[in-house]
Scaffold this motif. Structure first.
Motif, PDB file in Angstrom:
ATOM      1  N   MET A   1       4.235  -0.072   0.953  1.00  0.00           N
ATOM      2  CA  MET A   1       3.515  -0.210   2.197  1.00  0.00           C
ATOM      3  C   MET A   1       2.962   1.142   2.602  1.00  0.00           C
ATOM      4  O   MET A   1       3.493   2.159   2.208  1.00  0.00           O
ATOM      5  N   GLN A   2       1.941   1.141   3.420  1.00  0.00           N
ATOM      6  CA  GLN A   2       1.381   2.416   3.858  1.00  0.00           C
ATOM      7  C   GLN A   2       2.447   3.193   4.621  1.00  0.00           C
ATOM      8  O   GLN A   2       3.091   2.678   5.514  1.00  0.00           O
ATOM      9  N   ARG A  18      -1.205 -14.277   0.473  1.00  0.00           N
ATOM     10  CA  ARG A  18      -2.206 -13.633  -0.383  1.00  0.00           C
ATOM     11  C   ARG A  18      -3.588 -14.253  -0.268  1.00  0.00           C
ATOM     12  O   ARG A  18      -4.585 -13.618  -0.591  1.00  0.00           O
ATOM     13  N   GLU A  57       6.793  -3.653   0.495  1.00  0.00           N
ATOM     14  CA  GLU A  57       6.062  -3.083  -0.638  1.00  0.00           C
ATOM     15  C   GLU A  57       5.970  -4.193  -1.662  1.00  0.00           C
ATOM     16  O   GLU A  57       7.009  -4.705  -2.064  1.00  0.00           O
ATOM     17  N   PRO A  58       4.882  -4.723  -1.976  1.00  0.00           N
ATOM     18  CA  PRO A  58       3.517  -4.211  -1.939  1.00  0.00           C
ATOM     19  C   PRO A  58       2.649  -4.780  -0.817  1.00  0.00           C
ATOM     20  O   PRO A  58       1.427  -4.825  -0.959  1.00  0.00           O
ATOM     21  N   SER A  59       3.233  -5.211   0.300  1.00  0.00           N
ATOM     22  CA  SER A  59       2.436  -5.729   1.418  1.00  0.00           C
ATOM     23  C   SER A  59       1.592  -4.630   2.029  1.00  0.00           C
ATOM     24  O   SER A  59       1.894  -3.452   1.888  1.00  0.00           O
ATOM     25  N   ARG A  60       0.532  -5.012   2.725  1.00  0.00           N
ATOM     26  CA  ARG A  60      -0.400  -4.054   3.321  1.00  0.00           C
ATOM     27  C   ARG A  60      -0.780  -4.484   4.728  1.00  0.00           C
ATOM     28  O   ARG A  60      -0.885  -5.676   5.015  1.00  0.00           O
ATOM     29  N   VAL A  61      -1.020  -3.503   5.591  1.00  0.00           N
ATOM     30  CA  VAL A  61      -1.548  -3.777   6.919  1.00  0.00           C
ATOM     31  C   VAL A  61      -3.061  -3.815   6.796  1.00  0.00           C
ATOM     32  O   VAL A  61      -3.673  -2.856   6.328  1.00  0.00           O
ATOM     33  N   GLU A  62      -3.636  -4.957   7.175  1.00  0.00           N
ATOM     34  CA  GLU A  62      -5.083  -5.146   7.110  1.00  0.00           C
ATOM     35  C   GLU A  62      -5.548  -5.850   8.375  1.00  0.00           C
ATOM     36  O   GLU A  62      -5.007  -6.901   8.725  1.00  0.00           O
ATOM     37  N   LEU A  66      -0.365  -8.266   8.773  1.00  0.00           N
ATOM     38  CA  LEU A  66       0.370  -7.888   7.577  1.00  0.00           C
ATOM     39  C   LEU A  66      -0.001  -8.860   6.470  1.00  0.00           C
ATOM     40  O   LEU A  66       0.226 -10.071   6.591  1.00  0.00           O
ATOM     41  N   ARG A  67      -0.606  -8.343   5.395  1.00  0.00           N
ATOM     42  CA  ARG A  67      -0.993  -9.164   4.247  1.00  0.00           C
ATOM     43  C   ARG A  67       0.106  -9.077   3.201  1.00  0.00           C
ATOM     44  O   ARG A  67       0.399  -8.006   2.687  1.00  0.00           O
TER      45      ARG A  67
END
Length: 130
Positions: A1-2, A18, A57-62, A66-67
Protein backbone atom coordinates in the motif's frame (compact mmCIF):
# COMPACT_ATOMS: atom_id res chain seq x y z
CA UNK A 1 0.00 0.00 0.00
CA UNK A 2 1.14 3.57 -0.45
CA UNK A 3 3.32 4.38 2.53
CA UNK A 4 2.37 8.07 2.60
CA UNK A 5 -1.22 7.26 3.63
CA UNK A 6 -2.18 7.64 7.29
CA UNK A 7 -3.90 4.36 8.25
CA UNK A 8 -6.54 6.26 10.22
CA UNK A 9 -7.51 8.11 7.03
CA UNK A 10 -8.63 4.80 5.50
CA UNK A 11 -11.40 4.33 8.07
CA UNK A 12 -14.74 5.28 6.55
CA UNK A 13 -13.53 5.08 2.95
CA UNK A 14 -15.49 3.04 0.45
CA UNK A 15 -13.82 -0.20 -0.63
CA UNK A 16 -14.01 -1.56 -4.17
CA UNK A 17 -13.07 -4.90 -5.69
CA UNK A 18 -10.77 -5.32 -8.68
CA UNK A 19 -13.64 -4.59 -11.08
CA UNK A 20 -14.57 -1.34 -9.33
CA UNK A 21 -17.68 -2.79 -7.65
CA UNK A 22 -18.30 -1.37 -4.18
CA UNK A 23 -17.92 -4.07 -1.53
CA UNK A 24 -18.29 -1.98 1.61
CA UNK A 25 -16.66 0.54 3.92
CA UNK A 26 -13.36 0.30 5.82
CA UNK A 27 -14.13 -0.16 9.52
CA UNK A 28 -10.69 -0.70 11.00
CA UNK A 29 -7.03 -0.91 10.02
CA UNK A 30 -4.70 -3.45 11.60
CA UNK A 31 -0.98 -2.80 11.95
CA UNK A 32 1.81 -5.36 11.72
CA UNK A 33 3.08 -6.15 15.23
CA UNK A 34 6.73 -6.15 14.20
CA UNK A 35 6.86 -3.14 11.86
CA UNK A 36 3.89 -1.01 12.87
CA UNK A 37 2.96 -0.73 9.17
CA UNK A 38 -0.70 -1.04 8.07
CA UNK A 39 -1.26 -4.65 7.02
CA UNK A 40 -4.99 -5.51 7.01
CA UNK A 41 -8.29 -3.66 6.82
CA UNK A 42 -11.67 -4.83 8.04
CA UNK A 43 -14.29 -3.92 5.44
CA UNK A 44 -17.95 -3.94 6.45
CA UNK A 45 -19.83 -5.73 3.68
CA UNK A 46 -23.47 -6.54 2.93
CA UNK A 47 -26.70 -5.65 4.62
CA UNK A 48 -25.91 -7.52 7.81
CA UNK A 49 -22.60 -5.78 8.36
CA UNK A 50 -20.17 -8.70 8.25
CA UNK A 51 -16.54 -7.59 8.28
CA UNK A 52 -14.17 -9.10 5.72
CA UNK A 53 -10.44 -8.75 6.25
CA UNK A 54 -8.50 -7.61 3.19
CA UNK A 55 -4.75 -7.17 2.68
CA UNK A 56 -3.57 -3.59 2.35
CA UNK A 57 -0.70 -4.72 0.15
CA UNK A 58 -1.29 -4.82 -2.86
CA UNK A 59 -4.42 -2.67 -2.36
CA UNK A 60 -4.30 0.97 -3.45
CA UNK A 61 -6.04 4.21 -2.54
CA UNK A 62 -7.72 5.55 -5.67
CA UNK A 63 -10.20 8.40 -5.98
CA UNK A 64 -10.79 8.50 -2.19
CA UNK A 65 -11.61 4.78 -2.11
CA UNK A 66 -9.65 1.64 -1.38
CA UNK A 67 -9.19 -0.57 -4.46
CA UNK A 68 -8.66 -4.20 -3.47
CA UNK A 69 -7.29 -6.28 -6.36
CA UNK A 70 -9.40 -9.37 -5.71
CA UNK A 71 -12.81 -10.59 -6.84
CA UNK A 72 -15.77 -9.63 -4.70
CA UNK A 73 -16.62 -13.30 -4.03
CA UNK A 74 -13.12 -14.03 -2.67
CA UNK A 75 -13.29 -10.99 -0.39
CA UNK A 76 -16.70 -11.96 0.93
CA UNK A 77 -15.47 -15.52 1.63
CA UNK A 78 -12.50 -14.29 3.68
CA UNK A 79 -12.30 -15.73 7.20
CA UNK A 80 -14.15 -13.56 9.70
CA UNK A 81 -12.65 -12.87 13.10
CA UNK A 82 -14.71 -9.94 14.34
CA UNK A 83 -13.31 -6.44 14.66
CA UNK A 84 -11.78 -4.63 17.57
CA UNK A 85 -9.50 -7.49 18.60
CA UNK A 86 -5.90 -8.26 17.84
CA UNK A 87 -5.30 -10.66 14.93
CA UNK A 88 -3.35 -13.68 16.13
CA UNK A 89 -0.51 -15.15 14.05
CA UNK A 90 -2.77 -18.13 13.24
CA UNK A 91 -5.54 -15.82 12.00
CA UNK A 92 -3.08 -13.88 9.86
CA UNK A 93 -1.80 -17.13 8.40
CA UNK A 94 -5.35 -18.07 7.41
CA UNK A 95 -5.75 -14.70 5.69
CA UNK A 96 -2.45 -15.03 3.81
CA UNK A 97 -3.51 -18.47 2.59
CA UNK A 98 -7.03 -17.31 1.67
CA UNK A 99 -5.67 -14.57 -0.59
CA UNK A 100 -2.79 -16.70 -1.90
CA UNK A 101 -0.23 -14.23 -0.57
CA UNK A 102 3.39 -15.03 0.10
CA UNK A 103 4.12 -15.14 3.81
CA UNK A 104 6.37 -12.34 5.02
CA UNK A 105 9.81 -13.53 5.98
CA UNK A 106 10.60 -13.00 9.65
CA UNK A 107 13.56 -10.90 10.60
CA UNK A 108 16.53 -13.00 11.69
CA UNK A 109 17.01 -13.12 15.45
CA UNK A 110 19.96 -11.19 16.88
CA UNK A 111 23.20 -13.07 17.47
CA UNK A 112 24.41 -13.79 20.98
CA UNK A 113 26.60 -10.67 20.86
CA UNK A 114 23.55 -8.48 20.06
CA UNK A 115 24.23 -8.03 16.35
CA UNK A 116 21.79 -9.00 13.64
CA UNK A 117 22.45 -12.24 11.79
CA UNK A 118 25.07 -11.71 9.10
CA UNK A 119 26.23 -8.44 10.65
CA UNK A 120 29.75 -8.00 11.97
CA UNK A 121 30.08 -7.39 15.70
CA UNK A 122 31.14 -3.86 16.45
CA UNK A 123 34.86 -3.42 16.49
CA UNK A 124 35.79 -5.14 13.24
CA UNK A 125 34.65 -6.79 10.02
CA UNK A 126 33.18 -10.29 9.92
CA UNK A 127 35.57 -13.20 9.39
CA UNK A 128 38.69 -11.70 10.95
CA UNK A 129 40.47 -13.43 13.72
CA UNK A 130 43.78 -14.10 15.31
Amino acid sequence: MQTDIDPRSLIGRKAFDRDGVKIGTVDEVYLDDATGEPEWAAVRTGLFGRDAFVPLEPSRVEDDGLRIPYERALIREAPGFGVGRHLSPAQELRLYRHYGLELPSPEPPPAADGTAAGEAPSGGPAGTGD
